[in-house]
Design a protein around this motif. Sequence first.
Motif, PDB file in Angstrom:
ATOM      1  N   TRP A 179      30.519 115.504 -29.417  1.00 17.33           N
ATOM      2  CA  TRP A 179      31.539 115.171 -28.417  1.00 17.33           C
ATOM      3  C   TRP A 179      32.259 113.871 -28.755  1.00 17.33           C
ATOM      4  O   TRP A 179      33.467 113.745 -28.539  1.00 17.33           O
ATOM      5  CB  TRP A 179      30.922 115.112 -27.011  1.00 17.33           C
ATOM      6  CG  TRP A 179      30.965 116.470 -26.400  1.00 17.33           C
ATOM      7  CD1 TRP A 179      29.968 117.389 -26.384  1.00 17.33           C
ATOM      8  CD2 TRP A 179      32.090 117.091 -25.784  1.00 17.33           C
ATOM      9  NE1 TRP A 179      30.395 118.546 -25.788  1.00 17.33           N
ATOM     10  CE2 TRP A 179      31.687 118.399 -25.403  1.00 17.33           C
ATOM     11  CE3 TRP A 179      33.390 116.692 -25.505  1.00 17.33           C
ATOM     12  CZ2 TRP A 179      32.549 119.286 -24.767  1.00 17.33           C
ATOM     13  CZ3 TRP A 179      34.257 117.571 -24.866  1.00 17.33           C
ATOM     14  CH2 TRP A 179      33.834 118.855 -24.507  1.00 17.33           C
ATOM     15  N   LEU A 180      31.539 112.908 -29.294  1.00 17.64           N
ATOM     16  CA  LEU A 180      32.207 111.659 -29.705  1.00 17.64           C
ATOM     17  C   LEU A 180      33.218 111.945 -30.816  1.00 17.64           C
ATOM     18  O   LEU A 180      34.328 111.413 -30.808  1.00 17.64           O
ATOM     19  CB  LEU A 180      31.173 110.620 -30.160  1.00 17.64           C
ATOM     20  CG  LEU A 180      30.359 109.972 -29.045  1.00 17.64           C
ATOM     21  CD1 LEU A 180      29.263 109.086 -29.634  1.00 17.64           C
ATOM     22  CD2 LEU A 180      31.248 109.156 -28.110  1.00 17.64           C
ATOM     23  N   ASP A 181      32.835 112.819 -31.755  1.00 17.87           N
ATOM     24  CA  ASP A 181      33.772 113.202 -32.828  1.00 17.87           C
ATOM     25  C   ASP A 181      35.001 113.897 -32.240  1.00 17.87           C
ATOM     26  O   ASP A 181      36.128 113.647 -32.648  1.00 17.87           O
ATOM     27  CB  ASP A 181      33.096 114.143 -33.835  1.00 17.87           C
ATOM     28  CG  ASP A 181      32.110 113.395 -34.718  1.00 17.87           C
ATOM     29  OD1 ASP A 181      32.228 112.164 -34.821  1.00 17.87           O
ATOM     30  OD2 ASP A 181      31.212 114.048 -35.287  1.00 17.87           O
ATOM     31  N   ARG A 182      34.739 114.770 -31.280  1.00 15.74           N
ATOM     32  CA  ARG A 182      35.827 115.514 -30.652  1.00 15.74           C
ATOM     33  C   ARG A 182      36.819 114.578 -29.966  1.00 15.74           C
ATOM     34  O   ARG A 182      38.009 114.843 -29.934  1.00 15.74           O
ATOM     35  CB  ARG A 182      35.204 116.441 -29.613  1.00 15.74           C
ATOM     36  CG  ARG A 182      35.950 117.708 -29.381  1.00 15.74           C
ATOM     37  CD  ARG A 182      34.993 118.670 -28.742  1.00 15.74           C
ATOM     38  NE  ARG A 182      35.688 119.790 -28.154  1.00 15.74           N
ATOM     39  CZ  ARG A 182      35.069 120.792 -27.564  1.00 15.74           C
ATOM     40  NH1 ARG A 182      33.762 120.809 -27.495  1.00 15.74           N
ATOM     41  NH2 ARG A 182      35.756 121.782 -27.052  1.00 15.74           N
ATOM     42  N   LEU A 183      36.314 113.506 -29.397  1.00 13.64           N
ATOM     43  CA  LEU A 183      37.181 112.528 -28.722  1.00 13.64           C
ATOM     44  C   LEU A 183      37.633 111.439 -29.696  1.00 13.64           C
ATOM     45  O   LEU A 183      38.138 110.397 -29.276  1.00 13.64           O
ATOM     46  CB  LEU A 183      36.442 111.912 -27.518  1.00 13.64           C
ATOM     47  CG  LEU A 183      36.548 112.621 -26.167  1.00 13.64           C
ATOM     48  CD1 LEU A 183      37.988 112.620 -25.660  1.00 13.64           C
ATOM     49  CD2 LEU A 183      36.049 114.056 -26.202  1.00 13.64           C
ATOM     50  N   GLU A 184      37.414 111.653 -30.980  1.00 15.56           N
ATOM     51  CA  GLU A 184      37.891 110.775 -32.056  1.00 15.56           C
ATOM     52  C   GLU A 184      37.298 109.367 -31.991  1.00 15.56           C
ATOM     53  O   GLU A 184      37.958 108.384 -32.310  1.00 15.56           O
ATOM     54  CB  GLU A 184      39.430 110.700 -32.041  1.00 15.56           C
ATOM     55  CG  GLU A 184      40.075 112.069 -32.216  1.00 15.56           C
ATOM     56  CD  GLU A 184      41.593 112.047 -32.077  1.00 15.56           C
ATOM     57  OE1 GLU A 184      42.134 111.034 -31.588  1.00 15.56           O
ATOM     58  OE2 GLU A 184      42.223 113.043 -32.438  1.00 15.56           O
ATOM     59  N   VAL A 185      36.033 109.258 -31.537  1.00 17.50           N
ATOM     60  CA  VAL A 185      35.364 107.957 -31.507  1.00 17.50           C
ATOM     61  C   VAL A 185      33.955 108.044 -32.130  1.00 17.50           C
ATOM     62  O   VAL A 185      33.065 107.283 -31.753  1.00 17.50           O
ATOM     63  CB  VAL A 185      35.285 107.356 -30.074  1.00 17.50           C
ATOM     64  CG1 VAL A 185      36.587 106.720 -29.661  1.00 17.50           C
ATOM     65  CG2 VAL A 185      34.840 108.404 -29.055  1.00 17.50           C
ATOM     66  N   GLY A 186      33.820 108.961 -33.091  1.00 19.45           N
ATOM     67  CA  GLY A 186      32.527 109.137 -33.740  1.00 19.45           C
ATOM     68  C   GLY A 186      32.029 107.869 -34.417  1.00 19.45           C
ATOM     69  O   GLY A 186      30.823 107.612 -34.498  1.00 19.45           O
ATOM     70  N   GLU A 187      32.960 107.030 -34.871  1.00 24.60           N
ATOM     71  CA  GLU A 187      32.578 105.840 -35.651  1.00 24.60           C
ATOM     72  C   GLU A 187      31.941 104.741 -34.788  1.00 24.60           C
ATOM     73  O   GLU A 187      31.346 103.815 -35.336  1.00 24.60           O
ATOM     74  CB  GLU A 187      33.790 105.296 -36.429  1.00 24.60           C
ATOM     75  CG  GLU A 187      34.826 104.534 -35.618  1.00 24.60           C
ATOM     76  CD  GLU A 187      35.775 105.420 -34.812  1.00 24.60           C
ATOM     77  OE1 GLU A 187      35.613 106.658 -34.833  1.00 24.60           O
ATOM     78  OE2 GLU A 187      36.662 104.872 -34.157  1.00 24.60           O
ATOM     79  N   ILE A 188      32.047 104.850 -33.476  1.00 26.55           N
ATOM     80  CA  ILE A 188      31.469 103.787 -32.631  1.00 26.55           C
ATOM     81  C   ILE A 188      30.179 104.247 -31.947  1.00 26.55           C
ATOM     82  O   ILE A 188      29.703 103.601 -31.019  1.00 26.55           O
ATOM     83  CB  ILE A 188      32.473 103.285 -31.568  1.00 26.55           C
ATOM     84  CG1 ILE A 188      32.913 104.440 -30.655  1.00 26.55           C
ATOM     85  CG2 ILE A 188      33.673 102.601 -32.206  1.00 26.55           C
ATOM     86  CD1 ILE A 188      33.555 103.966 -29.367  1.00 26.55           C
ATOM     87  N   ALA A 189      29.613 105.363 -32.440  1.00 27.18           N
ATOM     88  CA  ALA A 189      28.440 105.959 -31.787  1.00 27.18           C
ATOM     89  C   ALA A 189      27.320 104.956 -31.543  1.00 27.18           C
ATOM     90  O   ALA A 189      26.679 104.959 -30.487  1.00 27.18           O
ATOM     91  CB  ALA A 189      27.925 107.127 -32.627  1.00 27.18           C
ATOM     92  N   ASP A 190      27.086 104.060 -32.514  1.00 28.32           N
ATOM     93  CA  ASP A 190      25.938 103.162 -32.389  1.00 28.32           C
ATOM     94  C   ASP A 190      26.285 101.827 -31.731  1.00 28.32           C
ATOM     95  O   ASP A 190      25.420 100.967 -31.575  1.00 28.32           O
ATOM     96  CB  ASP A 190      25.338 102.918 -33.782  1.00 28.32           C
ATOM     97  CG  ASP A 190      24.850 104.228 -34.382  1.00 28.32           C
ATOM     98  OD1 ASP A 190      24.329 105.071 -33.603  1.00 28.32           O
ATOM     99  OD2 ASP A 190      25.022 104.435 -35.596  1.00 28.32           O
ATOM    100  N   LYS A 191      27.541 101.651 -31.373  1.00 29.92           N
ATOM    101  CA  LYS A 191      27.933 100.380 -30.735  1.00 29.92           C
ATOM    102  C   LYS A 191      27.662 100.433 -29.236  1.00 29.92           C
ATOM    103  O   LYS A 191      27.624 101.506 -28.627  1.00 29.92           O
ATOM    104  CB  LYS A 191      29.418 100.119 -30.970  1.00 29.92           C
ATOM    105  CG  LYS A 191      29.756  99.840 -32.425  1.00 29.92           C
ATOM    106  CD  LYS A 191      31.172  99.324 -32.538  1.00 29.92           C
ATOM    107  CE  LYS A 191      31.433  98.899 -33.971  1.00 29.92           C
ATOM    108  NZ  LYS A 191      32.799  98.444 -34.178  1.00 29.92           N
ATOM    109  N   GLN A 192      27.551  99.236 -28.652  1.00 30.36           N
ATOM    110  CA  GLN A 192      27.382  99.176 -27.199  1.00 30.36           C
ATOM    111  C   GLN A 192      28.757  99.112 -26.538  1.00 30.36           C
ATOM    112  O   GLN A 192      29.717  98.575 -27.128  1.00 30.36           O
ATOM    113  CB  GLN A 192      26.550  97.961 -26.831  1.00 30.36           C
ATOM    114  CG  GLN A 192      25.093  98.156 -27.256  1.00 30.36           C
ATOM    115  CD  GLN A 192      24.167  97.125 -26.661  1.00 30.36           C
ATOM    116  OE1 GLN A 192      24.469  95.946 -26.711  1.00 30.36           O
ATOM    117  NE2 GLN A 192      23.061  97.572 -26.123  1.00 30.36           N
TER     118      GLN A 192
END
Lengths: 227, 180
Positions: free
Chosen positions: A125-138
């Motif tokens: 879902w993060l990839d789908r919303l184009e924010v996969g790169e921030i998965a591990d950030k707070q």
Amino acid sequence: MTAPLLTASGLRKAYGPTTALDGADFRISAGEVVAVMGPSGSGKSTLLHCLAGIVPPDAGELRYRERDVAGMSDSERSALRRAEFGFVFQFGQLVPELSCLENVALPLRLNGLRRRAANEVARMWLDRLEVGEIADKQPGTVSGGQGQRVAVARALAPEPRVLFADEPTGALDSLNSERVMQLLVHAARETGSAVVLVTHDARVAAYSDREVVVRDGRTRDRLGWAA
Amino acid sequence: MLCIVAAMIGHTLLGLLEAGPSHGYDLKRAFDDRFGRSRPLAYGQVYATLSRLLKNGLVQVDGVEHGEGPERKRYAITAEGLTDVEQWLGRPEKPEPYLQSTLYTKVVIALLTGRGAADLLDTQRAEHLRLMRELTDRKTHGDLADQLICDHALFHLEADLRWLELTEARLDRLAAEVAG
């Protein structure tokens, strides 16, 4: 037209001496995006809170798939919200201690999915919303636009039947607002979720299929003012 | 208004000619591709504009091709033409004041004739939103040029909607003033 998923008629709600809803009607079908518009203080957020089972109406009929929501107990409404509804608010309201990935996985875990499976779905879902790169950030370390996309991912990951979005782009600039709306509507249409979109912004409302106007606690759609 | 449009077409064709000499047909295609998606230029407009630019010394005939059909002239921008484009780009456009609003007139006439204006405003709001949906859809599926063109229209429609909302909130006061 498909059978309505959620219908309300003659909803009334008062907070002390202040009447917030004064006979509001509403209906939404599966896959539909309906904008709820109106000036500040018109009752549109109260309408959303009633429709979503967050607060019970004082009077009127509220049905979700033929179930009487107005007559449900607090715990029944709470169970309904968790199982069937998703929420996006103006400020993402992400859990600051968790990573973005864990935030999206949270409702899936609450629904009983195991950690690994929940994380996999959350990452998708993060990839789908184009924010996969921030998965591990707070959440506190990402931009407002990124945070709001995470909030949309979290709301849509359990594939709710109805997504309630209250001014989802209210804190974003024009470009971010546009992208969040495109992604939100596209993803909701793919999952078949209906979207109740509360907004005072006409450019955001233009992503909907139709609009309902709330004024002085009463609603109006293309059929005219509610009784 | 017609003069303003004709002048804008002239400046636009001159600007396109800065890239190099071109025939009228190719200029029309370049114009339509970039600016005329919803309203393409008529051939008559292109040739009338080029002949005006030629008469004013802003373009010159760079060559003539003789084929089976009618002869084809190739046009090139002149030094005067370059200066004209430069001046046009540097000159701010006059902001539209929108002081003669049909909507305002309708609201006042509705109140003057005792009809009430709330329904009129609501109907107009729905019509504005319908067009905004169309433009948003076109923007979502279009390229960057589509997005920019549609955004320009969307922001203007949004301004109208804000006016409709504000007028709705002031209707009672306006009705009292009109009646007085």
